[in-house]
Write a protein that holds these residues in place. Structure first.
Motif, mmCIF file in Angstrom:
data_model
loop_
_atom_site.group_PDB
_atom_site.id
_atom_site.type_symbol
_atom_site.label_atom_id
_atom_site.label_comp_id
_atom_site.label_asym_id
_atom_site.label_seq_id
_atom_site.Cartn_x
_atom_site.Cartn_y
_atom_site.Cartn_z
ATOM 1 N N GLN A 47 64.295 73.538 50.626
ATOM 2 C CA GLN A 47 65.428 73.525 49.700
ATOM 3 C C GLN A 47 66.003 72.116 49.558
ATOM 4 N N LEU A 48 66.125 71.393 50.663
ATOM 5 C CA LEU A 48 66.620 70.015 50.614
ATOM 6 C C LEU A 48 65.696 69.154 49.764
ATOM 7 N N ALA A 49 64.407 69.314 49.961
ATOM 8 C CA ALA A 49 63.437 68.547 49.175
ATOM 9 C C ALA A 49 63.569 68.884 47.693
ATOM 10 N N GLN A 50 63.589 70.170 47.373
ATOM 11 C CA GLN A 50 63.688 70.580 45.970
ATOM 12 C C GLN A 50 64.987 70.122 45.331
ATOM 13 N N ASN A 51 66.083 70.180 46.072
ATOM 14 C CA ASN A 51 67.380 69.723 45.538
ATOM 15 C C ASN A 51 67.383 68.235 45.242
ATOM 16 N N ASN A 52 66.441 67.521 45.826
ATOM 17 C CA ASN A 52 66.336 66.082 45.608
ATOM 18 C C ASN A 52 65.081 65.722 44.821
ATOM 19 N N ASN A 53 64.624 66.682 44.032
ATOM 20 C CA ASN A 53 63.484 66.498 43.118
ATOM 21 C C ASN A 53 62.207 66.053 43.822
ATOM 22 N N LEU A 54 61.991 66.577 45.017
ATOM 23 C CA LEU A 54 60.768 66.289 45.758
ATOM 24 C C LEU A 54 59.858 67.513 45.704
ATOM 25 N N SER A 55 58.593 67.276 45.495
ATOM 26 C CA SER A 55 57.620 68.360 45.442
ATOM 27 C C SER A 55 57.151 68.721 46.858
ATOM 28 N N ILE A 56 56.369 69.786 46.940
ATOM 29 C CA ILE A 56 55.749 70.164 48.210
ATOM 30 C C ILE A 56 54.878 69.012 48.708
ATOM 31 N N ARG A 57 54.152 68.393 47.806
ATOM 32 C CA ARG A 57 53.311 67.244 48.176
ATOM 33 C C ARG A 57 54.172 66.103 48.719
ATOM 34 N N ASP A 58 55.303 65.834 48.041
ATOM 35 C CA ASP A 58 56.214 64.788 48.518
ATOM 36 C C ASP A 58 56.730 65.116 49.916
ATOM 37 N N LEU A 59 57.110 66.380 50.112
ATOM 38 C CA LEU A 59 57.620 66.810 51.417
ATOM 39 C C LEU A 59 56.556 66.600 52.489
ATOM 40 N N ALA A 60 55.331 66.964 52.185
ATOM 41 C CA ALA A 60 54.232 66.783 53.140
ATOM 42 C C ALA A 60 54.040 65.300 53.458
ATOM 43 N N THR A 61 54.025 64.483 52.437
ATOM 44 C CA THR A 61 53.812 63.044 52.626
ATOM 45 C C THR A 61 54.942 62.419 53.437
ATOM 46 N N LEU A 62 56.175 62.739 53.084
ATOM 47 C CA LEU A 62 57.332 62.156 53.769
ATOM 48 C C LEU A 62 57.408 62.539 55.239
ATOM 49 N N THR A 63 57.069 63.779 55.538
ATOM 50 C CA THR A 63 57.189 64.261 56.919
ATOM 51 C C THR A 63 55.943 64.000 57.757
#
Length: 149
Positions: free
Chosen positions: A86-102
């Motif tokens: 939810q935090l990622a989506q609220n900040n316009n981050l995709s699932i791919r972005d979330l995976a990459t960032l973490t």
């Protein structure tokens, strides 16, 4: 000792092998549910080819905080993952972005997003995500007391 087993990546198969297939004991040790003595620590450390103090020393303050986060996250995996997504989506981050960032494999993030059992979202993962989002707090991903399982 459980924290140190996790810290050293000695849970699962490496620990079961060291314990000669005693899966129940390996699970109990890695979850911090086994009562152990000093002789056992010495024997296990020798079997794992590590120094005994690697399993028995007191965790640092940072390690204690990391382990506390891990335990809450492991016991409330779906809630933590839901908040992270939810935090990622609220900040316009995709699932791919979330995976990459973490630094988590995208397949694990997809599993978590679909509500399936996924790996534990650690403090390191939370800090990486929070570092990319202004004013995000890694601990905000943990459920409140009334949300915990």
């Amino acid at each position: 000792m459980a924290y140190h087993l996790h810290r050293l990546n000695l849970t699962g198969e490496p620990l079961r092998e060291a314990l000669k297939g005693k899966a129940y004991l390996a699970t109990a040790l890695s979850q911090g549910r086994a009562t152990i003595n000093h002789d056992f620590i010495l024997e296990l450390a020798a079997t794992l080819s590590i120094a005994a103090d690697e399993l028995s020393r007191a965790p640092t303050d940072d390690e204690t905080m990391e382990w506390a986060f891990y335990r809450i996250s492991a016991n409330n995996s779906k809630a933590v993952w839901s908040k992270a997504i939810q935090l990622a989506q609220n900040n316009n981050l995709s699932i791919r972005d979330l995976a990459t960032l973490t630094g988590i494999d995208q397949a694990h993030v997809v599993r978590a997003a679909s509500g399936k059992k996924a790996r534990v979202f650690t403090l390191d993962h939370a800090q990486r995500l929070a570092a990319s989002i202004p004013s995000a707090d890694p601990h905000s991903l943990l459920p409140d007391d009334n949300e915990r399982s």
